[in-house]
Scaffold this active site. Structure first.
Site, PDB file in Angstrom:
ATOM      1  N   ASN A  11       1.021  -1.096   0.183  1.00  0.00           N
ATOM      2  CA  ASN A  11       0.150  -0.109  -0.015  1.00  0.00           C
ATOM      3  C   ASN A  11       0.905   1.309  -0.060  1.00  0.00           C
ATOM      4  OD1 ASN A  11      -1.767   2.221   0.431  1.00  0.00           O
ATOM      5  ND2 ASN A  11      -2.194   1.642   2.769  1.00  0.00           N
ATOM      6  N   LYS A  13       0.121   4.185  -0.190  1.00  0.00           N
ATOM      7  CA  LYS A  13      -0.598   5.477   0.546  1.00  0.00           C
ATOM      8  C   LYS A  13      -0.347   6.701  -0.696  1.00  0.00           C
ATOM      9  CE  LYS A  13       0.319   3.535   4.887  1.00  0.00           C
ATOM     10  NZ  LYS A  13       0.182   3.802   6.225  1.00  0.00           N
ATOM     11  N   HIS A  94      -9.405   0.852   4.932  1.00  0.00           N
ATOM     12  CA  HIS A  94      -8.082   1.205   5.344  1.00  0.00           C
ATOM     13  C   HIS A  94      -8.420   2.265   6.644  1.00  0.00           C
ATOM     14  CE1 HIS A  94      -3.917   2.482   6.443  1.00  0.00           C
ATOM     15  NE2 HIS A  94      -3.576   1.403   5.814  1.00  0.00           N
ATOM     16  N   GLU A  96      -6.909   4.592   7.716  1.00  0.00           N
ATOM     17  CA  GLU A  96      -6.498   6.049   7.443  1.00  0.00           C
ATOM     18  C   GLU A  96      -7.858   6.750   6.869  1.00  0.00           C
ATOM     19  OE1 GLU A  96      -2.617   5.596   5.578  1.00  0.00           O
ATOM     20  OE2 GLU A  96      -1.749   5.036   7.503  1.00  0.00           O
ATOM     21  N   GLU A 164      -5.122  -5.278  10.546  1.00  0.00           N
ATOM     22  CA  GLU A 164      -4.070  -4.096  10.745  1.00  0.00           C
ATOM     23  C   GLU A 164      -4.434  -3.118  12.119  1.00  0.00           C
ATOM     24  OE1 GLU A 164      -2.102  -2.973   6.812  1.00  0.00           O
ATOM     25  OE2 GLU A 164      -3.846  -1.852   6.953  1.00  0.00           O
ATOM     26  N   GLY A 170       2.660   1.994  10.785  1.00  0.00           N
ATOM     27  CA  GLY A 170       3.704   3.059  10.749  1.00  0.00           C
ATOM     28  C   GLY A 170       4.412   3.424  11.867  1.00  0.00           C
ATOM     29  N   SER A 208       3.834  -2.464  10.435  1.00  0.00           N
ATOM     30  CA  SER A 208       5.130  -2.190  10.584  1.00  0.00           C
ATOM     31  C   SER A 208       5.813  -3.828  10.247  1.00  0.00           C
ATOM     32  CB  SER A 208       5.574  -2.083  11.970  1.00  0.00           C
ATOM     33  OG  SER A 208       4.969  -0.790  12.150  1.00  0.00           O
ATOM     34  N   GLY A 230       5.007   1.232   4.545  1.00  0.00           N
ATOM     35  CA  GLY A 230       6.215   2.025   4.437  1.00  0.00           C
ATOM     36  C   GLY A 230       7.256   0.950   3.518  1.00  0.00           C
TER      37      GLY A 230
END
Ligand code: PEP
Length: 245
Positions: A11, A13, A94, A96, A164, A170, A208, A230
């Protein structure tokens, strides 16, 4: 027992520019085949990435879609268009988007329905905040979130769950293997109870995941791969995670 092929999904983002196609190129050159591999870049890069992936064993997906087929929804993108430009999957729900855009599980479910209606695999995200975990009952909460977010017609072929924990995204903090295993077992049991064939539906872990911890996480029962933020941006890191699957 069903054998579930692992899926490692990246992902990106709101990261990446056209020059990021070089990272995708490096991933495609490695052409991993030990598991399914998916990269979800921002919308404007999807068509370009589909072309760049060519015949490599890497699929390209999106990070969200609208519930409607088309219409007056400025700034939104339909599942129909995603399929039309060659995406094969879309992440929905997600954390976010749930936090930044106030997305409810009912909306996430409608997005997943739109996705699967257009032949896209819906990757449905669920997970608890740190406050919710500390308050106790995270298992029940996340199972409830999943059942509210997954459409009735979901199948192992068109739906993937991604657990998640919000506090692990993150942050470099990862739940213990016991915590991940307990949540995945609870999600699996709920899927089997509701869908019968929930035994075949993949449940990814996200939060992570790095090349250094991927093998341990992927070895946990009922972890069928990972949703990677990430560490999916750099080919070397992502390929390290993929090779652990
Ligand atoms: C994510 O946002 O889906 C995610 C798992 O991010 P990260 O890997 O960076 O924690």
């Amino acid at each position: 027992m069903t054998t579930r092929r692992k899926l490692v999904a990246g992902n990106w983002k709101m990261n990446g520019l056209t020059a990021s196609a070089a990272e995708l190129g490096q991933m495609c050159d490695a052409n991993p085949s030990n598991c399914d591999v998916l990269i979800c870049p921002p919308y404007p890069l999807i068509g370009r990435f589909v072309g760049a992936a060519g015949n490599a064993h890497i699929e390209i997906g999106a990070q969200d879609c609208h519930t409607a087929e088309s219409g007056a929804h400025t700034g939104d993108v339909s599942a129909a268009l995603l399929a039309d430009v060659g995406a094969t999957a879309v992440i929905v729900g997600h954390s976010e988007r749930r936090a930044d855009h106030g997305e409810s599980s009912a909306l996430v479910r409608a997005k997943a329905e739109a996705a699967t209606a257009h032949g896209l695999t819906a990757i449905i995200c669920v997970g608890e905040t740190l406050e919710q975990r500390e308050a106790g009952g995270a298992g029940e909460l996340v199972v409830g979130q999943m059942l509210d977010s997954v459409p009735d017609g979901a199948t192992a072929a068109n739906t993937v769950i991604a657990y998640e924990p919000v506090w692990a995204i993150g942050t470099g903090k990862v739940p213990t293997s016991e915590q991940i295993g307990a949540m995945h077992a609870a999600l699996r049991a709920a899927l089997v109870e509701k869908f019968g064939e929930g035994d075949g539906m993949r449940i990814l872990y996200g939060g992570s995941v790095k090349p250094t911890n991927a093998a341990e996480i992927f070895a946990i029962a009922d972890v069928d791969g990972g949703l990677i933020g990430g560490a999916s941006l750099k080919a070397n890191d992502f390929l390290g995670i993929v090779s652990a699957a």
